[in-house]
Write a protein that holds these residues in place. Structure first.
Motif, mmCIF file in Angstrom:
data_model
loop_
_atom_site.group_PDB
_atom_site.id
_atom_site.type_symbol
_atom_site.label_atom_id
_atom_site.label_comp_id
_atom_site.label_asym_id
_atom_site.label_seq_id
_atom_site.Cartn_x
_atom_site.Cartn_y
_atom_site.Cartn_z
ATOM 1 N N SER A 226 0.825 -1.206 0.000
ATOM 2 C CA SER A 226 0.000 0.000 0.000
ATOM 3 C C SER A 226 0.858 1.254 0.000
ATOM 4 C CB SER A 226 -0.917 0.006 1.230
ATOM 5 O OG SER A 226 -1.820 -1.078 1.196
ATOM 6 N N GLU A 227 2.012 1.216 0.693
ATOM 7 C CA GLU A 227 2.887 2.388 0.759
ATOM 8 C C GLU A 227 3.394 2.786 -0.622
ATOM 9 O OE1 GLU A 227 6.968 3.901 3.033
ATOM 10 O OE2 GLU A 227 6.537 1.751 2.892
ATOM 11 N N ALA B 204 1.807 11.725 -1.849
ATOM 12 C CA ALA B 204 1.149 10.614 -1.146
ATOM 13 C C ALA B 204 2.180 9.684 -0.525
ATOM 14 C CB ALA B 204 0.247 9.844 -2.118
ATOM 15 N N THR C 177 3.187 9.615 3.769
ATOM 16 C CA THR C 177 3.182 8.351 4.506
ATOM 17 C C THR C 177 4.494 8.130 5.234
ATOM 18 O OG1 THR C 177 1.629 7.364 2.938
ATOM 19 C CG2 THR C 177 2.929 5.848 4.275
ATOM 20 N N ASN D 82 -6.891 2.553 2.989
ATOM 21 C CA ASN D 82 -7.035 2.214 1.565
ATOM 22 C C ASN D 82 -8.433 2.541 1.044
ATOM 23 O OD1 ASN D 82 -4.423 1.360 1.031
ATOM 24 N ND2 ASN D 82 -4.827 -0.734 1.698
ATOM 25 N N VAL E 123 -8.546 6.259 0.353
ATOM 26 C CA VAL E 123 -7.912 6.570 -0.933
ATOM 27 C C VAL E 123 -8.830 6.168 -2.083
ATOM 28 C CG1 VAL E 123 -5.958 6.038 -2.446
ATOM 29 C CG2 VAL E 123 -5.576 6.402 0.006
ATOM 30 N N ARG F 267 -3.482 8.614 3.283
ATOM 31 C CA ARG F 267 -2.065 8.262 3.382
ATOM 32 C C ARG F 267 -1.489 8.572 4.770
ATOM 33 N NH1 ARG F 267 -0.580 4.751 -0.213
ATOM 34 N NH2 ARG F 267 1.566 5.499 -0.047
ATOM 35 N N LEU G 279 -2.365 5.568 6.742
ATOM 36 C CA LEU G 279 -1.444 4.490 6.396
ATOM 37 C C LEU G 279 -0.117 4.666 7.121
ATOM 38 C CD1 LEU G 279 -0.542 2.038 4.740
ATOM 39 C CD2 LEU G 279 0.059 3.617 2.880
#
Length: 413
Positions: A39-40, A64, A68, A103, A106, A119, A122
């Motif tokens: 995801s990062e 983004a 993070t 997620n 997003v 983000r 996250l």
């Protein structure tokens, strides 16, 4: 107010070992690493369609990833003290829930603000999970199994990196970038379910106030070890961030050759991670020293011999991936040896230093790239890594220093 400033012995207050290693729970941690890291880095492969969809520039969309990393740095430092009264099982599962929400945020984001909010969430989960992962592994397996458990956990990193780069761009073209984040959400849900089924209850073992971070850093040898780890990662990301320009400009590689080389790099990285577990049981110092030395030598070989042959360039880049695969496992194993009694706080420090190294390596490499070209960036990376190898050889301890009687009696009035 009295405060004892001392270095714990190797066994003092160390986490109790399991009668049998809980490998199912270790797999759930590996899944957590995979889902978080994937995801990062997904925005890197989906930058253009995300920017077009949200009516923002690609530079804004790229924030983004930056957002993070910065939040993860802070989260890694604070999570141990902020959750000191909570069962670690609940905390880790909570991070998976935050990942799911991140997620989905997003996926539904209508603009840049909502994208960055997702983000930020996250980053909280990413930094917190990394901070606790090493200490959790120490509680899930027997002492001699810790390096292998860490090796298994860290396999999630190269697999996630490959997935984010290759599958992310492919599925983004096929299904749209929002649906890629929906798939990432499904992976996070699976991760949460596996954690619910496998993670045992792990009550907090001792109070961990925020000042514990300072106490850990001032222990003999710990600060220099954290610095050395950060510099190794900084050298790596200065190299890795500008790998594609090197292949394009110096090796004259086409898109298919670039993709093949990056895939070989990722697979070699995975192999190095898997092999590191058993090797580190008996050769921790040798690994900490030899990996950056080998990477530094490869960087200089590419600076001096790069471009002579695409095949030799690709081979050296693949060998770099193999060497770096052992690096995260080695430094996490080092942490379990020298700070066993405060592994959570030390894990937060190590995780924060790595996030800082990612940003610093890419930034310094970018400045050098603009002024000296890609060869200047690679030369910097090679010189830094060789210097760090010298620092590791002379200053980094791989066993906790026995506390002296004088140290035990130091009192702050």
């Amino acid at each position: 107010m009295n405060h004892e400033l001392c270095m714990a012995s190797p066994t003092q207050d160390a986490p109790p070992q399991q009668a049998a290693s809980a490998w199912g729970a270790v797999v759930s941690l590996a899944l957590g690493v995979f889902s978080l890291v994937m995801s990062e880095f997904l925005p890197a492969s989906l930058l253009t369609p995300m920017a077009h969809s949200l009516s923002i520039s690609e530079g804004q969309a790229g924030q983004a990833v930056t957002t993070t990393a910065l939040v993860a740095l802070v989260s890694g430092l604070l999570v141990t003290s902020m959750t000191r009264g909570l069962d670690r099982r609940q905390v880790l599962q909570g991070f998976s829930v935050i990942l799911i929400v991140a997620n989905l945020t997003v996926y539904f984001s209508p603009n840049l603000g909502w994208l960055l909010f997702g983000r930020i969430l996250l980053g909280i989960a990413l930094g917190g999970f990394w901070a606790l992962s090493t200490a959790t592994a120490m509680r899930l397996v027997r002492e001699h199994d810790v390096p292998r458990a860490l090796s298994l956990i860290f396999t999630g990193v190269p697999i996630a990196t490959i997935s984010a780069a290759a599958l992310g761009s492919f599925l983004g073209d096929l299904l749209g970038w929002r649906n890629v984040f929906l798939i990432a959400t499904a992976v996070a849900v699976i991760t949460l379910l596996v954690q619910i089924l496998t993670l045992p209850s792990m009550p907090p073992q001792r109070p961990t106030p925020l000042r514990t971070l300072v106490d850990v850093m001032v222990r003999p040898g710990i600060g220099v070890g954290i610095l050395a780890a950060m510099l190794v990662f900084c050298g790596h990301f200065a190299f890795f961030t500008y790998l594609r320009p090197f292949l394009e400009q110096i090796s004259s590689a086409g898109i298919h050759s670039i993709s093949s080389t990056l895939l070989a790099f990722g697979l070699a990285n995975l192999t190095g991670t898997l092999l590191a577990g058993r090797w580190l049981e008996h050769h921790l110092r040798l690994t900490l020293l030899s990996m950056p030395l080998a990477m530094g030598a490869i960087a200089w070989l590419l600076v001096t011999l790069g471009g002579l042959s695409l095949w030799t360039d690709a081979l050296m880049i693949t060998l770099w991936g193999l060497a770096f695969g052992a690096v995260p496992v080695a430094w996490s194993t080092w942490l379990t040896r020298v700070v066993a009694d405060e592994a959570e706080s030390a894990g937060g420090l190590l995780g924060a230093s790595i996030q800082l190294a990612i940003a610093t390596g890419a930034a310094v490499g970018g400045v050098l790239f603009d002024t000296s070209g890609v060869l200047g960036t690679f030369a910097f990376s090679g010189a830094l890594l060789v210097a760090v190898a010298l620092l590791i050889a002379t200053r980094v301890r791989t066993q906790p220093q026995a506390q002296s009687e004088a140290q035990q009696e130091v009192i702050h009035q």
